[in-house]
Design a protein around this motif. Structure first.
Motif, short mmCIF file in Angstrom:
data_model
loop_
_atom_site.label_atom_id
_atom_site.label_comp_id
_atom_site.label_asym_id
_atom_site.label_seq_id
_atom_site.Cartn_x
_atom_site.Cartn_y
_atom_site.Cartn_z
N LYS A 196 11.00 -2.74 0.72
CA LYS A 196 10.38 -2.63 2.06
C LYS A 196 9.04 -1.94 1.98
O LYS A 196 8.08 -2.34 2.64
CB LYS A 196 11.31 -1.88 3.00
N ASN A 197 8.97 -0.91 1.15
CA ASN A 197 7.72 -0.17 1.02
C ASN A 197 6.72 -0.92 0.12
O ASN A 197 5.56 -1.06 0.45
CB ASN A 197 8.03 1.22 0.46
N ARG A 198 7.23 -1.43 -0.98
CA ARG A 198 6.33 -2.04 -1.96
C ARG A 198 5.81 -3.42 -1.56
O ARG A 198 4.79 -3.87 -2.08
CB ARG A 198 7.04 -2.14 -3.32
N SER A 199 6.52 -4.07 -0.64
CA SER A 199 6.15 -5.45 -0.30
C SER A 199 4.72 -5.53 0.24
O SER A 199 4.07 -6.56 0.17
CB SER A 199 7.12 -6.02 0.73
N ARG A 200 4.21 -4.38 0.75
CA ARG A 200 2.84 -4.43 1.29
C ARG A 200 1.85 -4.78 0.20
O ARG A 200 0.78 -5.30 0.47
CB ARG A 200 2.48 -3.11 1.98
N TYR A 201 2.19 -4.51 -1.07
CA TYR A 201 1.27 -4.88 -2.15
C TYR A 201 1.33 -6.38 -2.46
O TYR A 201 0.30 -7.03 -2.58
CB TYR A 201 1.54 -4.05 -3.41
N LEU A 249 -1.66 1.64 -7.53
CA LEU A 249 -2.63 1.98 -6.49
C LEU A 249 -2.13 3.08 -5.57
O LEU A 249 -2.90 3.68 -4.82
CB LEU A 249 -3.00 0.71 -5.72
N ASP A 250 -0.81 3.37 -5.64
CA ASP A 250 -0.28 4.50 -4.89
C ASP A 250 -0.58 5.82 -5.59
O ASP A 250 -0.43 6.89 -5.02
CB ASP A 250 1.25 4.38 -4.76
N SER A 251 -0.98 5.73 -6.87
CA SER A 251 -1.16 6.95 -7.67
C SER A 251 -2.61 7.39 -7.75
O SER A 251 -2.90 8.41 -8.36
CB SER A 251 -0.64 6.73 -9.09
C1 LIG Z 1 5.84 4.19 0.78
O1 LIG Z 1 5.42 4.77 -0.44
C2 LIG Z 1 4.33 5.63 -0.32
C3 LIG Z 1 3.91 6.05 -1.68
O2 LIG Z 1 4.99 6.33 -2.51
C4 LIG Z 1 4.75 6.82 0.55
O3 LIG Z 1 3.66 7.68 0.68
C5 LIG Z 1 5.16 6.28 1.91
O4 LIG Z 1 5.64 7.34 2.70
C6 LIG Z 1 6.25 5.24 1.77
N1 LIG Z 1 6.51 4.63 3.06
C7 LIG Z 1 7.72 4.36 3.50
C8 LIG Z 1 7.81 3.72 4.82
O5 LIG Z 1 8.71 4.63 2.84
#
Ligand SMILES: *[C@@H]1O[C@H](CO)[C@@H](O)[C@H](O)[C@H]1NC(C)=O
Ligand SMILES: *[C@@H]1O[C@H](CO)[C@@H](O)[C@H](O)[C@H]1NC(C)=O
Ligand SMILES: *[C@@H]1O[C@H](CO)[C@@H](O)[C@H](O)[C@H]1NC(C)=O
Ligand SMILES: *[C@@H]1O[C@H](CO)[C@@H](O)[C@H](O)[C@H]1NC(C)=O
Ligand SMILES: *[C@@H]1O[C@H](CO)[C@@H](O)[C@H](O)[C@H]1NC(C)=O
Length: 497
Positions: A101-106, A303-305
């Protein structure tokens, strides 16, 4: 080129003129003609057979056009008859149900439903109530791999390539693996892979930027986050032996290392392409993206890092800008061009679609093409070493470039593109520290407008050469400069004034 394999133009037997020697008896002459005739017939059959067996087009039957070899080999690279396109690639993205769910944005930044093919491979079914995001790649659940020792997820992700092959999809030339946080520029991926013969054994990707990572893992391995491609010919063989092979490398760290080890057993080395970016870097990757190597940008990772590549924006927004620019001219994205304003002794550098820089002094092309070190190594956060040369971010604010970041890219169709870059707000603040009059004068420049022709994709198949540019000041735009990018003249060189 395989000139020697081209059959001779079709000549009919009767067109050969034999001198008739009156001293030979009629019998001997006939016998002689028979033998020669037989000989010529046999050799024509041989040529015909060679033609068939090497899949030449049988154009010679028409005798009107020369036979061209459809697979022209240039060095180790092969140009195929039908160019490789996006539909020939099957992606295998290593994901997990918990983080998708979080990573799909990439992946949603580059995935094109209906065009890109492949799957994100999950460890288990995503939780029941969630509808699968529409813009995401479809998912598959990886087969059970609990019988393997070592990291469960690394084994599972290493096996994606084999599981993808077993799906038996039609018309596949390449299997491309990536992480759930890898961003691909698919047009450039196609350009790069199109240079290689997918029937042969190819393993294409890039190493880590941080030497410490390459020492620890391998200098010969494609790091998985940057993505890597395995040709159809090789993937088919790899799939056959992968499970047996994985057992031998149970102690390894990652999935990419396991795949690399198994490919080593086939004796296949990495074909390194400079556009794959693992981004094993910390901090700000601005310096690298502003002086990208002369190669098409294929991928970005981690890119999150790293800090957002455009300050004041989210990483997602910043990437959207870059990929938006890439849609107008994918080959040119991040391609660096630099030139001098010879009246003011300025050096101007453009990384197309991302940033422009003005230095109020003359830097050599050698320096301009060397990335500024705005980042540190991945593991130890050190100043290096990296697998490419860097130069220090100047301590003296007067030596720093004025930085401009992409604002808009207009697609002018056949006329190319017009892109504009605005001075980084914070840079004003930083540059104010430099009171030297030249720098203060340059601070008036708030925008850089760049005009560029669209770059032909087939330029990547030829000898590489950086494009040239010219800087213009227009009286009516006191607070802007214009840069026009063009191909260099054959004998042009950028000699500092
Ligand atoms: C998604 O991941 C990023 C980086 O790890 C984090 O900052 C963010 O809070 C996360 N978002 C959700 C909705 O989990
Ligand atoms: C890709 O090439 C194949 C031929 O191999 C062709 O049938 C197909 O239409 C092409 N697809 C695109 C999207 O250009
Ligand atoms: C799924 O939906 C049901 C009913 O709408 C709800 O009670 C349950 O908590 C939901 N589960 C999750 C994991 O969201
Ligand atoms: C530019 O540099 C040259 C060579 O150093 C110098 O002669 C010239 O005066 C400079 N011009 C300006 C406008 O600074
Ligand atoms: C501006 O630069 C300073 C020093 O580099 C930094 O601490 C600050 O966060 C920056 N502000 C913005 C808005 O980026």
């Amino acid at each position: 080129m395989n000139q020697s394999r081209e059959p001779k133009p079709c000549d009919s037997l009767t067109s050969y003129a034999f001198p008739t020697d009156n001293k030979l008896g009629e019998f001997y002459w006939r016998w002689f003609k028979l033998v020669i005739g037989f000989f010529l017939l046999a050799s024509s059959l041989l040529v015909f057979y060679t033609t068939l067996s090497s899949q030449f087009h049988l154009k010679c039957l028409k005798c009107s056009e020369p036979v061209t070899n459809p697979d022209v080999r240039i060095g180790t690279e092969t140009v195929s008859v039908e160019p490789t396109n996006i539909s020939h690639i099957v992606f295998g993205i290593g994901g997990s149900a918990a983080t998708w769910k979080n990573r799909s944005r990439y992946s949603e930044l580059w995935w094109r439903p209906g065009q890109t093919r492949g799957f994100v491979w999950l460890d288990k079914r995503p939780s029941g109530n969630d509808t699968w995001p529409e813009k995401s790649p479809p998912y598959r659940i990886s087969a059970d791999s609990s019988r393997f020792r070592g990291s469960r997820s690394a084994v599972r992700i290493a096996r994606i390539v084999a599981e993808s092959v077993r799906l038996g999809m039609e018309g596949v030339r390449w299997y491309v693996m990536g992480d759930d946080d890898t961003v691909f520029v698919t047009e450039n991926l196609v350009s790069v892979l199109g240079r290689y013969d997918h029937e042969e054994f190819y393993y294409v990707g890039g190493v880590s930027e941080s030497v410490e990572q390459d020492v620890m893992h391998s200098y010969g391995m494609a790091f998985g986050g940057g993505g890597f491609a395995i040709s159809y010919g090789l993937a088919r063989e790899l799939a056959r032996v992968l499970d047996d092979c994985l057992v031998r490398y149970a102690s390894f760290y990652g999935s990419d290392q396991r795949v690399h080890a198994c490919l080593t057993e086939f004796g296949v080395p990495l074909t390194a392409e400079a556009g794959f970016h693992q981004v094993d870097l910390r901090g700000n990757i601005y310096g690298l993206l502003a002086a990208h190597p002369l190669a098409p940008l294929v991928s970005l990772h981690h890119l999150d890092s790293v800090v957002p590549i455009i300050p004041g924006r989210t990483q997602h927004d910043a990437l959207q800008s870059i990929l938006g620019a890439a849609r107008s001219d994918p080959s040119r994205i991040l391609q660096q061009t630099f030139c001098y304003d010879r009246q003011r002794n300025w050096s101007v550098s453009v990384s197309w679609g991302y940033t422009a820089q003005i230095y109020t002094r003359i830097l050599t092309p050698k320096d301009l093409s060397t990335p500024l070190r705005t980042f540190s190594t991945w593991r130890s956060y050190h100043e290096g070493p990296f697998t490419f040369n860097t130069r220090a971010w100047p301590k003296d604010p007067c030596d720093r470039p004025l930085v401009y970041l992409v604002d808009r890219v207009h697609d002018l169709g056949k006329g190319g593109t017009r892109s504009s870059y605005l001075r980084e707000k914070n840079e004003t603040q930083l540059s104010k520290e430099c009171a030297r009059s030249k720098q203060v004068a340059a601070l008036k420049i708030e925008t850089v407008a760049v005009f560029a022709p669209k770059m032909r994709r087939d330029e990547w198949r030829k000898a590489l050469r950086r494009h040239c540019c010219d800087v213009h000041h227009e009286a009516r735009h006191k607070n802007g400069i214009k840069v026009t990018i063009r191909k260099c003249h054959p004998s042009e060189s950028l000699s500092p004034p």
